[in-house]
Write a protein that holds these residues in place. Sequence first.
Motif, PDB file in Angstrom:
ATOM      1  N   ALA A  20       1.149   8.875 -11.682  1.00  0.00           N
ATOM      2  CA  ALA A  20       1.210   7.677 -12.331  1.00  0.00           C
ATOM      3  C   ALA A  20       1.685   6.446 -11.260  1.00  0.00           C
ATOM      4  CB  ALA A  20       1.753   7.245 -13.564  1.00  0.00           C
ATOM      5  N   ASP A  21       2.600   6.836 -10.560  1.00  0.00           N
ATOM      6  CA  ASP A  21       3.287   5.704  -9.736  1.00  0.00           C
ATOM      7  C   ASP A  21       2.496   5.529  -8.485  1.00  0.00           C
ATOM      8  OD1 ASP A  21       5.578   5.508 -11.136  1.00  0.00           O
ATOM      9  OD2 ASP A  21       6.698   7.036 -10.100  1.00  0.00           O
ATOM     10  N   ALA A  22       1.519   6.395  -8.146  1.00  0.00           N
ATOM     11  CA  ALA A  22       0.698   6.015  -6.994  1.00  0.00           C
ATOM     12  C   ALA A  22      -0.322   4.900  -7.127  1.00  0.00           C
ATOM     13  CB  ALA A  22      -0.305   7.362  -6.589  1.00  0.00           C
ATOM     14  N   SER A  23      -0.626   4.599  -8.668  1.00  0.00           N
ATOM     15  CA  SER A  23      -1.356   3.365  -8.942  1.00  0.00           C
ATOM     16  C   SER A  23      -0.725   2.151  -9.385  1.00  0.00           C
ATOM     17  CB  SER A  23      -2.319   3.740 -10.068  1.00  0.00           C
ATOM     18  OG  SER A  23      -1.449   4.162 -11.121  1.00  0.00           O
ATOM     19  N   ASN A  24       0.598   2.056  -8.989  1.00  0.00           N
ATOM     20  CA  ASN A  24       1.199   0.983  -9.296  1.00  0.00           C
ATOM     21  C   ASN A  24       1.930   0.473  -7.939  1.00  0.00           C
ATOM     22  OD1 ASN A  24       3.209  -0.971 -10.105  1.00  0.00           O
ATOM     23  ND2 ASN A  24       4.091   0.165 -11.717  1.00  0.00           N
ATOM     24  N   ALA A  63       0.805  -1.057   0.233  1.00  0.00           N
ATOM     25  CA  ALA A  63       0.136  -0.046   0.092  1.00  0.00           C
ATOM     26  C   ALA A  63       0.798   1.314   0.011  1.00  0.00           C
ATOM     27  CB  ALA A  63      -0.967   0.073   1.293  1.00  0.00           C
ATOM     28  N   ALA A  64       2.299   1.177  -0.083  1.00  0.00           N
ATOM     29  CA  ALA A  64       3.083   2.350  -0.101  1.00  0.00           C
ATOM     30  C   ALA A  64       2.886   3.182  -1.088  1.00  0.00           C
ATOM     31  CB  ALA A  64       4.457   1.826   0.294  1.00  0.00           C
ATOM     32  N   SER A  65       2.934   2.802  -2.266  1.00  0.00           N
ATOM     33  CA  SER A  65       2.776   3.526  -3.424  1.00  0.00           C
ATOM     34  C   SER A  65       1.571   4.673  -3.239  1.00  0.00           C
ATOM     35  CB  SER A  65       2.647   2.674  -4.674  1.00  0.00           C
ATOM     36  OG  SER A  65       3.918   2.103  -5.025  1.00  0.00           O
ATOM     37  N   ARG A  66       0.516   3.934  -3.074  1.00  0.00           N
ATOM     38  CA  ARG A  66      -0.825   4.648  -3.049  1.00  0.00           C
ATOM     39  C   ARG A  66      -0.700   5.888  -1.899  1.00  0.00           C
ATOM     40  NH1 ARG A  66      -3.799   7.565  -4.098  1.00  0.00           N
ATOM     41  NH2 ARG A  66      -6.128   7.546  -4.588  1.00  0.00           N
ATOM     42  N   TRP A  67      -0.164   5.456  -0.883  1.00  0.00           N
ATOM     43  CA  TRP A  67      -0.334   6.253   0.294  1.00  0.00           C
ATOM     44  C   TRP A  67       0.626   7.394   0.011  1.00  0.00           C
ATOM     45  CZ3 TRP A  67      -4.014   5.803   3.935  1.00  0.00           C
ATOM     46  CH2 TRP A  67      -3.854   6.300   5.250  1.00  0.00           C
ATOM     47  N   LEU A  68       1.975   6.905  -0.357  1.00  0.00           N
ATOM     48  CA  LEU A  68       3.035   8.058  -0.338  1.00  0.00           C
ATOM     49  C   LEU A  68       3.475   8.898  -1.524  1.00  0.00           C
ATOM     50  CD1 LEU A  68       5.618   5.782   1.502  1.00  0.00           C
ATOM     51  CD2 LEU A  68       4.230   7.381   2.771  1.00  0.00           C
ATOM     52  N   LEU A  69       2.831   8.224  -2.861  1.00  0.00           N
ATOM     53  CA  LEU A  69       3.364   8.985  -3.865  1.00  0.00           C
ATOM     54  C   LEU A  69       1.988   9.558  -4.806  1.00  0.00           C
ATOM     55  CD1 LEU A  69       5.623   6.077  -5.070  1.00  0.00           C
ATOM     56  CD2 LEU A  69       6.208   8.206  -3.805  1.00  0.00           C
ATOM     57  N   SER A  70       2.323  10.407  -5.467  1.00  0.00           N
ATOM     58  CA  SER A  70       1.232  10.894  -6.517  1.00  0.00           C
ATOM     59  C   SER A  70       1.395  10.452  -7.895  1.00  0.00           C
ATOM     60  CB  SER A  70       1.205  12.380  -6.257  1.00  0.00           C
ATOM     61  OG  SER A  70       2.210  13.100  -6.615  1.00  0.00           O
ATOM     62  N   THR A 104      11.479   9.310 -13.372  1.00  0.00           N
ATOM     63  CA  THR A 104      10.404   9.885 -12.306  1.00  0.00           C
ATOM     64  C   THR A 104      10.288   9.002 -11.318  1.00  0.00           C
ATOM     65  OG1 THR A 104       9.366  11.276 -13.880  1.00  0.00           O
ATOM     66  CG2 THR A 104       8.238  10.865 -11.833  1.00  0.00           C
ATOM     67  N   THR A 105      10.080   7.596 -11.770  1.00  0.00           N
ATOM     68  CA  THR A 105       9.903   6.387 -10.817  1.00  0.00           C
ATOM     69  C   THR A 105      11.079   6.232  -9.996  1.00  0.00           C
ATOM     70  OG1 THR A 105       8.190   5.303 -12.275  1.00  0.00           O
ATOM     71  CG2 THR A 105       9.242   3.728 -10.804  1.00  0.00           C
ATOM     72  N   PHE A 106      12.127   6.198 -10.559  1.00  0.00           N
ATOM     73  CA  PHE A 106      13.514   5.673  -9.739  1.00  0.00           C
ATOM     74  C   PHE A 106      13.595   7.116  -8.561  1.00  0.00           C
ATOM     75  CE2 PHE A 106      17.973   6.133  -9.044  1.00  0.00           C
ATOM     76  CZ  PHE A 106      18.193   4.702  -8.370  1.00  0.00           C
ATOM     77  N   ALA A 107      13.261   8.220  -8.900  1.00  0.00           N
ATOM     78  CA  ALA A 107      13.472   9.460  -8.185  1.00  0.00           C
ATOM     79  C   ALA A 107      12.381   9.289  -6.864  1.00  0.00           C
ATOM     80  CB  ALA A 107      13.232  10.832  -8.824  1.00  0.00           C
ATOM     81  N   ASN A 158       3.889  -1.905  -7.362  1.00  0.00           N
ATOM     82  CA  ASN A 158       5.194  -2.478  -7.562  1.00  0.00           C
ATOM     83  C   ASN A 158       6.068  -1.357  -7.381  1.00  0.00           C
ATOM     84  OD1 ASN A 158       4.794  -5.173  -7.685  1.00  0.00           O
ATOM     85  ND2 ASN A 158       4.385  -4.939  -9.925  1.00  0.00           N
ATOM     86  N   VAL A 159       5.898   0.066  -7.442  1.00  0.00           N
ATOM     87  CA  VAL A 159       7.118   0.898  -7.325  1.00  0.00           C
ATOM     88  C   VAL A 159       7.486   0.925  -6.013  1.00  0.00           C
ATOM     89  CG1 VAL A 159       7.445   3.428  -7.271  1.00  0.00           C
ATOM     90  CG2 VAL A 159       5.764   2.557  -9.123  1.00  0.00           C
ATOM     91  N   LEU A 160       6.897   0.582  -4.936  1.00  0.00           N
ATOM     92  CA  LEU A 160       7.622   0.724  -3.622  1.00  0.00           C
ATOM     93  C   LEU A 160       7.293  -0.571  -2.940  1.00  0.00           C
ATOM     94  CD1 LEU A 160       6.200   4.358  -2.320  1.00  0.00           C
ATOM     95  CD2 LEU A 160       8.602   3.770  -3.421  1.00  0.00           C
TER      96      LEU A 160
END
Length: 813
Positions: free
Chosen positions: A410-414, A401-408, A498-501, A416-418
């Motif tokens: 396109a990465d927030a909906s993935n 749930a980290a991507s949705r909670w911490l990011l904004s 952007t994702t790596f950042a 796997n990013v976090l």
Amino acid sequence: MLAHLSLLLASAAAVPQAQPDLAPAAPQAEPTAASGDVVVTARRREERAQDVPIAISVIGADTIDKTGAFNVNRLQQQQPALQFYSSNPRNSSINIRGLGTPFGLTNDGIEQGVGFYLDGVYVGRVGASTFDFVDVDRVEVLRGPQGTLYGKNTTAGAVNITTRAPSFSPEAKFEASGGDYAYVQLKGSMSGPIVSDTLAARISASFTRRGGTIKDTVSDTYVQKLDNFSVRGQLLWKPRADLDFRLTGDFNVQNPLCCVQYYARLAPTQRAANRQYTALATALGYTPPSTNAFDRVTDLDADINSRQEMGGASLVGNWDVGPATITSVSAWRYWDWQPANDRDYVGLPITTISQNPSQQKQWSQELRIASNGKNTLDYTAGVFYFHQKIDTQGSQVQGAAASRWLLSGADASNPNVLNGLTSTNDIHFSNDSFAVFGKLNWQPVTGLHFAPGLRVNYDKKSGFYDAIVSIHNSQYDFVATADNVASLLASKTGAARTTFANQINTLAPQRYSPRFSQWNVSGDFTASYDVTADVHAYATYARSFKSGGINLSGLPLDSTNTVVDLTKQTVKPESEDHFEVGLKTQFLERKLTLNLAGFWTDVHDYQATVNNGQTTVIRGYLANAGLVRVRGAEFDSSYRPSQRVNLYVNGAYTDARYLRFTNAPCPPELAGGNAALNGAMPGAAGVAGALSPLTCDISGQVLPGISKWAFAFGGEVNVPVGKGQVYAGYDGSYRTRFSSNPSASAYMYIDGYSLSNFRLGYRQDSFNVFGWVRNAFNQNYYELLSAQSGSTGLIVGQPGDPRTIGATISKAF
């Protein structure tokens, strides 16, 4: 444990015990004579507490037993000027008059301003001072700088614990307590001679267990449990009348299922509405088990624990050479911290692992000489060496749930990013400190005393911080270090960049090796006058220093993972100008005691905790506030009109403010903005970087953790029944509201509260039994409030204990 204590007691010879003490429960320890005198060693010699020109409170063994003040956390309810805060044992702080340790996450690279001493041994980390008191004779709380009398510099004060020494007369004592929440506490001690008048031994043990007060709805278990064990052994060798050695060893282990903070309230932040708590929780289909923290329910989705082990050995020798006594204190201590935390504070897999296991070892040697008796010129002088080493192995893992909670974006909906993003930290710290100190007490005419003191101190500190970030899932696979992160970022373009950042801004790789060393000179001067045998006035000026330090929690970074300011590796020393006046009085044949103190302290380059500039997972680092002022007044009073009645009231007024702090972390309601918001809000100043949160000018605001008014009050009455006494006692405390955030926030004040404890019992000679109720009116209050990382607006709290009921029985032999 029971068998062990039973064996100790069964082998003890029965000897008569003196009538239990009837002294005031606080602030004074139990009198040692009919006059009501209290003997202390605050100035490294035995003196009446009333004769010592220091603001000092003394809590004796009997008071500790009957009030249940078996650790420093509970001790603060009796001491208005003492503050103790802890989200877990490692993240603890002891403050006196609001000064001592920066409020917030612990940083191992700095020192505490309140010295904690166990039988003359300085305990180097606050976490290592959270043990249960075992067989304590008294606790002295000294307020104000004490660096010219104590081995380690103490800019805010000292907590000096003295345990009972081995006895050449056989004795033993057993105490058992039980209460609701499955509370059980057992204490036992035994002492006696091995070789008559030459060698004596003492052994003491304590066991405490209590069930949890907060229900975890996920595991259907209760948390905030206690599970503590302590044992302490001593040998006292007196080869001749003028020479003695005291060898001590202790072991303490605590394995509580704690510590949790959970939903308390919401604070609107500067983030977009869809990036704040309500919208995020709705998007993830999450509802907390309760929005009322005092329903005492939570929903943990990660392991929690606060296991710690601590102990050590010391050898104290005293050689009376006639006009003076030479004292040596040699000691080794260790602390092993093995935690687990649910650091996202919600029942979602945002941060699934967050822990910083840490091992601390310290060695110290103090050698001092103090004149004997009372002379025209008395003196204390000493040298002190201290070495400390800390090794920490940190780890943090983000969840699904980290991507949705911490990011904004396109990465927030993935997920796997976090998901699975991991930071492993290797942290080391070494500290060497050396000091020469001394204090004179010159009495040119009867009753007039001049007491100058001087301290020359050297500190050398070095550290190493290395964080490696990795992720291994179906979509991402990399290991980022301080050496390769720049090249990894440069190799990516567009959405991949952007994702790596986002990933390395959530958990940042970095490595640095800070160093710090400095000499400083501090001193004090006290003038005191004995107006009468029972009225004493004093005035003190002290110029004190708290050593500089190094940051060991990561440095502030920009969006390219570059350290913003390399000078943040270290933090400058605090320098302090302290003024104090006091009056110590006794009246009515010493039945009434009233002590007054007023103080004014200016702290330059105050060491404060600020955030590291990340917008996702925020960690604290250290910075210097320009100027802090703490001023106030205190009183301690007790009245003992007869052997049947004793009463006490203690109070403190403290006004503690940042006079100059222009780069402070913003409170939650001003956090989460960007460069476009710079200057948009009064008191806020932006920092470079479109993703950087605001820093704020909080000059004039209050320091955290300090109530403007605090009181402790109570007493005890007894009536004769048969050969003993029936007695009733009450101990109350009250404090006004205080800020629970480094920068004052309208949403992070803890309301004022009062606590009431009652006891009713019967005692006869060496036997005592009583029932007790603590927090009798079931006051709902918070010990701490914290803001969730990421500026979501969630404020989490740590409730204080509810009402507890139980009974205690003790017998001395």
